[in-house]
Design a protein around this motif. Structure first.
Motif, PDB file in Angstrom:
ATOM      1  N   PRO A 220      22.880   6.946  78.109  1.00  0.00           N
ATOM      2  CA  PRO A 220      21.760   5.765  78.153  1.00  0.00           C
ATOM      3  C   PRO A 220      20.290   6.181  79.296  1.00  0.00           C
ATOM      4  N   SER A 221      19.035   5.079  78.885  1.00  0.00           N
ATOM      5  CA  SER A 221      17.658   5.063  79.502  1.00  0.00           C
ATOM      6  C   SER A 221      17.217   4.088  79.254  1.00  0.00           C
ATOM      7  N   PRO A 222      16.712   4.326  81.021  1.00  0.00           N
ATOM      8  CA  PRO A 222      15.983   2.768  80.812  1.00  0.00           C
ATOM      9  C   PRO A 222      14.605   3.275  79.859  1.00  0.00           C
ATOM     10  N   ALA A 223      13.493   2.288  79.498  1.00  0.00           N
ATOM     11  CA  ALA A 223      12.474   2.498  78.939  1.00  0.00           C
ATOM     12  C   ALA A 223      11.940   2.936  79.820  1.00  0.00           C
ATOM     13  N   PRO A 224      11.049   4.137  79.207  1.00  0.00           N
ATOM     14  CA  PRO A 224       9.687   4.391  80.087  1.00  0.00           C
ATOM     15  C   PRO A 224       8.739   3.883  80.942  1.00  0.00           C
ATOM     16  N   GLU A 225       8.542   2.553  80.708  1.00  0.00           N
ATOM     17  CA  GLU A 225       8.080   1.875  81.810  1.00  0.00           C
ATOM     18  C   GLU A 225       8.373   2.105  83.204  1.00  0.00           C
ATOM     19  N   GLU A 226       9.943   2.068  82.938  1.00  0.00           N
ATOM     20  CA  GLU A 226      10.636   1.337  84.005  1.00  0.00           C
ATOM     21  C   GLU A 226      11.122   2.937  84.712  1.00  0.00           C
ATOM     22  N   TRP A 227      11.290   4.260  83.812  1.00  0.00           N
ATOM     23  CA  TRP A 227      11.975   5.298  84.703  1.00  0.00           C
ATOM     24  C   TRP A 227      10.767   5.781  85.263  1.00  0.00           C
ATOM     25  N   LEU A 228       8.926   6.102  84.233  1.00  0.00           N
ATOM     26  CA  LEU A 228       8.343   7.092  84.885  1.00  0.00           C
ATOM     27  C   LEU A 228       7.955   7.003  86.767  1.00  0.00           C
ATOM     28  N   GLY A 229       8.237   5.463  86.836  1.00  0.00           N
ATOM     29  CA  GLY A 229       7.553   4.924  88.013  1.00  0.00           C
ATOM     30  C   GLY A 229       8.735   5.680  89.012  1.00  0.00           C
ATOM     31  N   ASP A 230      10.294   5.505  88.211  1.00  0.00           N
ATOM     32  CA  ASP A 230      10.757   5.896  89.898  1.00  0.00           C
ATOM     33  C   ASP A 230      11.176   7.558  89.186  1.00  0.00           C
ATOM     34  N   LEU A 231      11.063   8.208  88.445  1.00  0.00           N
ATOM     35  CA  LEU A 231      10.568  10.087  88.337  1.00  0.00           C
ATOM     36  C   LEU A 231       9.858   9.880  89.384  1.00  0.00           C
ATOM     37  N   GLU A 232       8.270   9.396  89.214  1.00  0.00           N
ATOM     38  CA  GLU A 232       7.331   9.499  90.229  1.00  0.00           C
ATOM     39  C   GLU A 232       7.583  10.192  92.041  1.00  0.00           C
ATOM     40  N   ARG A 233       8.692   8.976  92.218  1.00  0.00           N
ATOM     41  CA  ARG A 233       9.216   8.638  93.777  1.00  0.00           C
ATOM     42  C   ARG A 233      10.230   9.293  93.645  1.00  0.00           C
ATOM     43  N   SER A 234      10.964   9.712  93.121  1.00  0.00           N
ATOM     44  CA  SER A 234      12.113  10.727  92.775  1.00  0.00           C
ATOM     45  C   SER A 234      11.742  11.987  93.201  1.00  0.00           C
ATOM     46  N   LEU A 235      10.641  12.359  92.379  1.00  0.00           N
ATOM     47  CA  LEU A 235       9.979  13.750  92.675  1.00  0.00           C
ATOM     48  C   LEU A 235      10.096  14.316  94.056  1.00  0.00           C
ATOM     49  N   VAL A 236       9.387  12.788  94.661  1.00  0.00           N
ATOM     50  CA  VAL A 236       8.713  12.962  96.122  1.00  0.00           C
ATOM     51  C   VAL A 236       9.904  13.127  97.281  1.00  0.00           C
TER      52      VAL A 236
END
Length: 457
Positions: A220-236
């Motif tokens: 499963p995967s959220p839509a890119p509009e959702e996971w892109l922002g979460d990914l940026e925060r996760s990298l931090v």
């Protein structure tokens, strides 16, 4: 934990449950949990219900003892009150098997250590980056959001792979999605096709090294509009001594598949991902076949190389590329690795082993899907076999790539066994799920002595 402290802990939990008004309904909530997806045979259900009733009575009377802690852990987990255990700093599986994929993305279930365990400043080199103790969690639901990344970092994990993301939203498979496989207490032979019996109410106590699990999420995967922002925060959130890879997966056939892999990888790169892992190994993608799922992409060497070549060309040279493979036999791996080696910075493996999974009554554990992924101690020998051959092929080929090894890592000894074969980092999914303190235990046992450190205080 001493007997006295365990007894105090149990009684403290009983008082906490009573104060929250949860104690009276605890047996009923437990039974509702164990029957959530299927009903145990009546004698087994009666036994579980009687045990829960007796436990609740002892807790209410203030005479529960240290011997009640294992049962209390199981009862609270299936009753939906695992947060009570986590709040007391007690081990509990980190993923709520009764909850949905979305619910779990938002909230890791297990305890979070107040101070991140470290190897006293020692560092290791993984994919060109300096990281803390080289243990991590692979691409799975345990790394599906910023909340999970922060949770894992706090508990000592350093090499994390963000759960596979896709170019459009994909829902999870029908629940249940993850169950214990308590009958699989030893490793199967490398690459063995298993017939696994796993009931949704099965249980393995947290911290048990002989743990095996089966899962069927369906990528499963959220839509890119959702996971892109979460990914940026996760990298931090990964921190200065952590590394967060990002797993991506394409869909379609032929050039459509290749193009979708490239498009999704570029999105992750633009969000800041330092390393892209290509999911070429998933055993749980749905299909109309009799087993309900497709075979892993990496079984098709030409298709695998086409994807990796295209993604490598599509990304910046500074972005790392890792190919994630499932267990492959000697001929398959020997034919594929020399073609991948010049294209990648690392090869990861293994994924879960695609196995036939049924309940004790013979029905599929996962509705409509008799094939699912087996992991934990049951696949340990497959992981050792794969890693040994992969490291040998790296040495023979003369082209360096890092090896991220995983499979059957449930205690410090199984971590050390893969690292000693030449892996640059070792990851754990079932072990991390079943034992929230696994990274801390590995660091405590090996942090001062693990070889190949590049920075020593």
């Amino acid at each position: 934990m001493t007997v006295a402290s365990a007894q105090d802990t149990v009684r403290g939990l009983g008082a906490d449950l009573a104060a929250r008004g949860l104690l009276a309904d605890l047996p009923a909530a437990f039974v509702a949990g164990v029957t959530r997806f299927a009903r145990p045979p009546q004698p087994e259900l009666d036994s579980l219900a009687t045990a829960a009733d007796g436990l609740a009575a002892r807790l209410a009377g203030g005479n529960a003892g240290d011997g009640d802690l294992p049962l209390l852990t199981r009862v609270l987990y299936f009753a939906g009150h695992a947060d009570v255990l986590a709040g007391a700093g007690l081990p509990v599986p980190g993923y709520d098997v009764l909850g949905g994929f979305r619910e779990n993305l938002a909230r890791p279930l297990g305890p979070r250590l107040p101070e991140r365990p470290t190897a006293d400043g020692r560092r290791w080199r993984v994919l060109g980056r300096s990281v803390g103790f080289p243990i991590g969690v692979p691409a799975c639901v345990l790394n599906g959001s910023e909340a999970w990344v922060r949770h894992n970092v706090a508990n000592g994990w350093s090499v994390l792979t963000y759960k596979t993301v896709r170019g459009r939203e994909h829902p999870p498979n029908e629940q249940p999605n993850w169950t214990f496989a308590p009958r699989e207490t030893a490793s199967l032979p490398p690459g063995a096709v298993a017939d696994v019996v796993s009931d949704p109410w099965d249980w393995v106590a947290p911290g048990t090294p002989e743990v095996s699990t089966v899962n069927s999420f369906g990528v499963p995967s959220p839509a890119p509009e959702e996971w892109l922002g979460d990914l940026e925060r996760s990298l931090v959130a990964a921190g200065e001594d952590g590394l967060l890879l990002v797993s991506v997966m394409g869909e379609g056939n032929g050039t459509d598949l290749v193009d979708d892999f490239c498009r999704t990888a570029r999105m992750a790169e633009e969000a800041g991902a330092p390393v892209i892992e290509l999911n070429l190994s998933c055993p749980n993608t749905l299909s109309a076949s009799a087993g309900g799922v497709k075979p892993p992409l990496c079984l098709d060497a030409d298709a695998t190389v086409a994807v990796v070549e295209a993604v490598r060309r599509a990304l910046d040279d500074r972005t790392g590329v890792v190919a994630k493979l499932s267990w492959l036999d000697e001929q398959q791996l020997a034919a594929l690795v020399p073609r991948l080696a010049p294209l990648v910075d690392g090869i990861a493996g293994i994924n879960t082993l695609q196995s036939r999974v049924r309940r004790s009554d013979g029905a599929p554990t996962f509705p409509g899907r008799e094939l699912a992924g087996l992991s934990g101690v049951a696949v340990r020998d497959s992981a050792l076999d794969f890693t040994r051959r992969l490291v040998a092929l790296r040495a023979a080929g003369g082209v360096h790539f890092d090896v991220l090894a995983m499979g059957g890592v449930t205690d410090p000894a199984s971590f050390e066994a893969l690292f000693a074969l030449g892996a640059d980092a070792v990851q754990s999914a079932s072990g991390a799920f079943a034992d929230p303190f696994l990274a801390r235990r590995c660091i405590a046992a090996l942090g001062e002595t693990l070889p190949r450190a590049v920075e020593v205080p």
